[in-house]
Scaffold this active site. Structure first.
Site, PDB file in Angstrom:
ATOM      1  N   GLY A  41       0.940  -1.258  -0.025  1.00 36.61           N
ATOM      2  CA  GLY A  41      -0.773  -0.298   0.132  1.00 36.61           C
ATOM      3  C   GLY A  41       1.361   1.205   0.481  1.00 36.61           C
ATOM      4  N   GLN A  45       2.260   9.860   1.281  1.00 36.67           N
ATOM      5  CA  GLN A  45       4.393   9.652   1.273  1.00 36.67           C
ATOM      6  C   GLN A  45       4.852  10.825   0.349  1.00 36.67           C
ATOM      7  OE1 GLN A  45       2.497   5.758   2.487  1.00 36.67           O
ATOM      8  NE2 GLN A  45       4.472   5.402   3.276  1.00 36.67           N
ATOM      9  N   CYS A  61       6.080   0.337   7.438  1.00 33.34           N
ATOM     10  CA  CYS A  61       5.656   1.249   6.323  1.00 33.34           C
ATOM     11  C   CYS A  61       6.614   1.268   5.182  1.00 33.34           C
ATOM     12  CB  CYS A  61       5.205   2.241   7.502  1.00 33.34           C
ATOM     13  SG  CYS A  61       4.706   3.527   6.489  1.00 33.34           S
ATOM     14  N   LEU A  62       5.981   2.294   4.213  1.00 30.75           N
ATOM     15  CA  LEU A  62       6.918   2.635   3.666  1.00 30.75           C
ATOM     16  C   LEU A  62       8.305   3.743   3.801  1.00 30.75           C
ATOM     17  CD1 LEU A  62       6.000   0.912  -0.429  1.00 30.75           C
ATOM     18  CD2 LEU A  62       7.698   0.326   1.075  1.00 30.75           C
ATOM     19  N   HIS A  91      -4.876   1.886   7.640  1.00 32.79           N
ATOM     20  CA  HIS A  91      -3.633   1.830   7.556  1.00 32.79           C
ATOM     21  C   HIS A  91      -2.789   3.964   6.378  1.00 32.79           C
ATOM     22  CE1 HIS A  91       1.261   1.937   7.785  1.00 32.79           C
ATOM     23  NE2 HIS A  91       1.537   1.907   6.427  1.00 32.79           N
ATOM     24  N   GLU A  92      -3.619   3.129   5.656  1.00 35.13           N
ATOM     25  CA  GLU A  92      -3.063   4.373   4.008  1.00 35.13           C
ATOM     26  C   GLU A  92      -4.144   5.911   4.428  1.00 35.13           C
ATOM     27  OE1 GLU A  92      -0.480   3.945   2.850  1.00 35.13           O
ATOM     28  OE2 GLU A  92      -0.672   1.648   3.241  1.00 35.13           O
ATOM     29  N   HIS A 140      -2.192   7.536   6.583  1.00 38.93           N
ATOM     30  CA  HIS A 140      -1.308   8.403   6.091  1.00 38.93           C
ATOM     31  C   HIS A 140      -2.066  10.256   5.708  1.00 38.93           C
ATOM     32  CE1 HIS A 140       2.177   6.465   5.400  1.00 38.93           C
ATOM     33  NE2 HIS A 140       1.466   5.206   5.722  1.00 38.93           N
TER      34      HIS A 140
HETATM   35 NI    NI Z   1       2.375   3.363   5.750  1.00 42.71          NI
END
Ligand code: NI
Length: 170
Positions: free
Chosen positions: A46, A51, A91-92, A133-134, A137
């Protein structure tokens, strides 16, 4: 196509609250393609627009093993929640760290697709976790906000060190 640069914690830009997409323009469609491309290139399941420093409410997701089930959610809104599930999240934007986070185990949501059509989606388990989660963000929230302050500080310090030793990354 070039991947977009992914912001890393504790970059304050990750705290920006994204605004709703007003119109699905060609630029927005192109952006969703680049967002997916960047997500696949980073082996993520995701990636939120926030991000990559684009602060409109757009999310790319693909939880399939074969990486061929892309899901784009524009202006996603959770309408119902049920149950609770705890899992280790990564998380990226927080590379290398995984911490347990509690989420709703089932959600219903409304969103817009790349054709501008409204649709509803029911999600459970990993997909539900990923969507929550997204969406966090888009609201400027990160999974580390759910863990203890001490743990968060440790991650912050370690990531700062890594970034300063990798010139050109940020
Ligand atoms: Ni993330």
């Amino acid at each position: 196509m070039h991947p977009l640069e992914i912001l890393e914690f504790p970059d304050p830009k990750l705290r920006t609250v994204a605004t709703p997409v007003k119109k699905i323009t060609d630029e927005i469609v192109k952006f969703t393609e680049r967002l997916l491309f960047t997500m696949y290139g980073s082996s993520g399941i995701g990636l939120a627009a926030s991000q990559v420093n684009f602060h409109q409410r757009i999310i790319a997701i693909d939880i399939s093993e074969s990486k061929d089930e892309p899901l784009i959610l524009i202006n996603p809104q959770i309408t119902e929640r049920a149950g609770e599930i705890e899992s280790d999240e990564g998380c990226l934007s927080i590379p290398g760290f995984y911490e347990p986070v509690k989420r709703s185990s089932e959600i219903s949501l409304e969103a817009i697709d790349v054709n501008g059509e409204n649709f509803c989606l029911e999600a459970t388990e990993l997909l539900a976790i990923c969507i929550q989660h997204e969406i966090d963000h888009l609201d400027g929230k990160l999974f580390v906000d759910y863990i203890s302050k001490t743990k968060r500080q440790i991650i912050r310090k370690k990531l700062k060190k890594t970034n300063s030793s990798r010139p050109g990354v940020k």
